[in-house]
Design a protein around this motif. Structure first.
Motif, PDB file in Angstrom:
ATOM      1  N   GLY A  40     -11.922  -3.845   6.981  1.00 58.61           N
ATOM      2  CA  GLY A  40     -12.749  -3.694   5.789  1.00 58.61           C
ATOM      3  C   GLY A  40     -11.953  -4.076   4.548  1.00 58.61           C
ATOM      4  N   LYS A  41     -12.505  -3.772   3.375  1.00 54.32           N
ATOM      5  CA  LYS A  41     -11.893  -4.218   2.119  1.00 54.32           C
ATOM      6  C   LYS A  41     -11.055  -3.143   1.421  1.00 54.32           C
ATOM      7  CE  LYS A  41     -14.192  -8.208   2.068  1.00 54.32           C
ATOM      8  NZ  LYS A  41     -13.534  -9.520   2.187  1.00 54.32           N
ATOM      9  N   GLN A  42     -10.805  -2.025   2.096  1.00 59.24           N
ATOM     10  CA  GLN A  42     -10.031  -0.967   1.461  1.00 59.24           C
ATOM     11  C   GLN A  42      -8.642  -1.457   1.048  1.00 59.24           C
ATOM     12  OE1 GLN A  42     -10.844   2.169   0.535  1.00 59.24           O
ATOM     13  NE2 GLN A  42      -8.782   2.426  -0.295  1.00 59.24           N
ATOM     14  N   TYR A  43      -8.108  -2.408   1.783  1.00 60.18           N
ATOM     15  CA  TYR A  43      -6.767  -2.892   1.467  1.00 60.18           C
ATOM     16  C   TYR A  43      -6.670  -3.451   0.050  1.00 60.18           C
ATOM     17  CZ  TYR A  43      -8.308  -7.738   2.255  1.00 60.18           C
ATOM     18  OH  TYR A  43      -8.938  -8.950   2.180  1.00 60.18           O
ATOM     19  N   LEU A  44      -7.771  -4.012  -0.474  1.00 62.39           N
ATOM     20  CA  LEU A  44      -7.740  -4.526  -1.842  1.00 62.39           C
ATOM     21  C   LEU A  44      -7.532  -3.405  -2.850  1.00 62.39           C
ATOM     22  CD1 LEU A  44     -10.633  -7.142  -1.656  1.00 62.39           C
ATOM     23  CD2 LEU A  44      -8.174  -7.615  -1.800  1.00 62.39           C
ATOM     24  N   VAL A  45      -8.164  -2.266  -2.600  1.00 64.16           N
ATOM     25  CA  VAL A  45      -7.973  -1.095  -3.459  1.00 64.16           C
ATOM     26  C   VAL A  45      -6.535  -0.592  -3.348  1.00 64.16           C
ATOM     27  CG1 VAL A  45      -8.731   1.267  -3.941  1.00 64.16           C
ATOM     28  CG2 VAL A  45     -10.405  -0.457  -3.204  1.00 64.16           C
ATOM     29  N   ASP A  46      -6.058  -0.476  -2.120  1.00 70.52           N
ATOM     30  CA  ASP A  46      -4.706   0.047  -1.893  1.00 70.52           C
ATOM     31  C   ASP A  46      -3.642  -0.858  -2.510  1.00 70.52           C
ATOM     32  OD1 ASP A  46      -5.929   2.069  -0.458  1.00 70.52           O
ATOM     33  OD2 ASP A  46      -5.560   1.153   1.501  1.00 70.52           O
ATOM     34  N   LEU A  47      -3.792  -2.169  -2.310  1.00 73.41           N
ATOM     35  CA  LEU A  47      -2.811  -3.107  -2.863  1.00 73.41           C
ATOM     36  C   LEU A  47      -2.860  -3.124  -4.386  1.00 73.41           C
ATOM     37  CD1 LEU A  47      -3.218  -6.086  -0.353  1.00 73.41           C
ATOM     38  CD2 LEU A  47      -1.201  -4.618  -0.613  1.00 73.41           C
ATOM     39  N   SER A  48      -4.057  -3.001  -4.936  1.00 67.29           N
ATOM     40  CA  SER A  48      -4.199  -2.962  -6.391  1.00 67.29           C
ATOM     41  C   SER A  48      -3.501  -1.732  -6.964  1.00 67.29           C
ATOM     42  CB  SER A  48      -5.683  -2.973  -6.765  1.00 67.29           C
ATOM     43  OG  SER A  48      -5.866  -3.006  -8.157  1.00 67.29           O
ATOM     44  N   ARG A  49      -3.709  -0.593  -6.327  1.00 74.55           N
ATOM     45  CA  ARG A  49      -3.082   0.648  -6.802  1.00 74.55           C
ATOM     46  C   ARG A  49      -1.567   0.575  -6.744  1.00 74.55           C
ATOM     47  NH1 ARG A  49      -6.914   4.781  -3.376  1.00 74.55           N
ATOM     48  NH2 ARG A  49      -8.704   4.853  -4.807  1.00 74.55           N
ATOM     49  N   SER A  50      -1.053  -0.146  -5.737  1.00 75.20           N
ATOM     50  CA  SER A  50       0.404  -0.191  -5.566  1.00 75.20           C
ATOM     51  C   SER A  50       1.062  -1.304  -6.370  1.00 75.20           C
ATOM     52  CB  SER A  50       0.741  -0.351  -4.072  1.00 75.20           C
ATOM     53  OG  SER A  50       0.197  -1.545  -3.550  1.00 75.20           O
ATOM     54  N   GLY A  51       0.280  -2.022  -7.166  1.00 76.02           N
ATOM     55  CA  GLY A  51       0.852  -2.998  -8.072  1.00 76.02           C
ATOM     56  C   GLY A  51       1.077  -4.377  -7.506  1.00 76.02           C
ATOM     57  N   HIS A  52       0.497  -4.675  -6.343  1.00 77.04           N
ATOM     58  CA  HIS A  52       0.623  -6.018  -5.788  1.00 77.04           C
ATOM     59  C   HIS A  52      -0.213  -7.005  -6.604  1.00 77.04           C
ATOM     60  CE1 HIS A  52       2.193  -3.816  -2.306  1.00 77.04           C
ATOM     61  NE2 HIS A  52       2.664  -4.964  -1.862  1.00 77.04           N
ATOM     62  N   PRO A  53       0.110  -8.295  -6.523  1.00 68.73           N
ATOM     63  CA  PRO A  53      -0.638  -9.296  -7.293  1.00 68.73           C
ATOM     64  C   PRO A  53      -1.990  -9.617  -6.646  1.00 68.73           C
ATOM     65  CG  PRO A  53       1.096 -10.367  -6.033  1.00 68.73           C
ATOM     66  CD  PRO A  53       1.287  -8.889  -5.843  1.00 68.73           C
ATOM     67  N   VAL A  54      -2.936  -8.726  -6.853  1.00 72.52           N
ATOM     68  CA  VAL A  54      -4.292  -8.906  -6.352  1.00 72.52           C
ATOM     69  C   VAL A  54      -5.245  -8.796  -7.541  1.00 72.52           C
ATOM     70  CG1 VAL A  54      -3.643  -7.824  -4.173  1.00 72.52           C
ATOM     71  CG2 VAL A  54      -4.782  -6.459  -5.896  1.00 72.52           C
TER      72      VAL A  54
END
Length: 275
Positions: free
Chosen positions: A100-114
């Motif tokens: 699913g798309k939860q990884y986009l939320v998680d990566l955004s929260r952790s400061g990755h370039p998304v």
């Protein structure tokens, strides 16, 4: 050519799926013709895959269409594969679109370039100001349910089921294709309005480092991954999608030598998975 018996592979595909701007059937017919040099292949629709798993050494998920169109069958396939201990390519523990798309939320929260992404009302204020915002279902695909809105809102205030992102002003989209952790080729769409009119792209070291970071972040030792990104007006790359379930490969957009190199590397990866 292999000298021993060829491992049997159930190749999961929907040859008739009407993908916009992509020819699923053509790609899978061409790829299976090449893979048959090393594997005994049988092509089956995703709705039939679970019932047939016990007759094969491995299952290969390719252009099988968005899972949302056959969610029950996909869950049955995953359950049966785990029950039988069947090797699946890509393996079923991916952390990208496979889950699913939860990884986009998680990566955004952790400061990755998304692209900045939230899924809770309490976090809407953290999004950057933009002329428009994108709202889409967390389990969506192929732009199903996607809409543009003037303000960042969740439909009916429903936390967890939807994603909200600013609509990014970007110069182009670019995709990086990997087998296991090895980069194979890159393609980009010079015209943002024509996502699937792709041409070869020559990434520099920074581009490859960007893409490889997401491949390394994922948990797949084997398999095909496509890292989709956009080049912003300011020049930076932002992740759009990490496709690790059934990424379309656009093999018709690369030359014969690149297609052959990809097939050779994919064959080696499958054989390594099979042990």
């Amino acid at each position: 050519m292999p000298t021993g018996p060829r491992p049997s592979v159930l190749y999961v595909t929907d040859l008739a799926y009407p993908a916009r701007g992509r020819r699923y059937g053509d790609e899978d017919i061409s790829l299976t013709a090449r893979l048959r040099e090393d594997f005994a292949l049988a092509l089956y629709h995703p709705r039939d895959a679970a019932a047939l798993l016990d007759g094969f050494d491995a299952a290969l998920i390719r252009n099988s269409g968005p899972v949302l169109h056959h969610r029950e069958a996909y869950e049955a396939f995953r359950s049966r594969a785990r029950e039988l201990g069947t090797r699946v390519y890509n393996p079923l523990h991916g952390r990208g679109d496979m889950a699913g798309k939860q990884y986009l939320v998680d990566l955004s929260r952790s400061g990755h370039p998304v692209i900045p992404t939230v899924d809770r009302t309490a976090d809407l204020g953290s999004l950057p100001t933009a002329p428009e915002y994108v709202v889409k279902p967390k389990l969506g695909a192929d732009s199903a349910g996607l809409r543009f809105v003037p303000e960042p809102v969740l439909p009916d205030g429903e936390d967890g089921a939807w994603l909200v992102q600013p609509r990014i002003d970007f110069r182009y989209e670019v995709s990086f294709y990997f087998v296991d952790h090895d980069f194979q080729y890159a393609l980009y769409a010079p015209d943002p309005e024509r996502r699937w009119e792709l041409v070869p792209y020559a990434p520099d070291a920074a581009d490859l480092a960007f893409a490889r970071d997401f491949v390394e972040w994922n948990s797949l030792d084997h398999g095909i991954q496509r890292v989709d990104a956009c080049r912003t007006a300011g020049g930076e790359l932002l992740l759009v999608e990490l496709e690790d379930l059934n990424p379309y490969l656009s093999l018709d957009r690369v030359d014969a030598s690149v297609r052959e190199a990809f097939a050779v590397r994919m064959t080696a990866s499958l054989r390594d998975l099979l042990g």
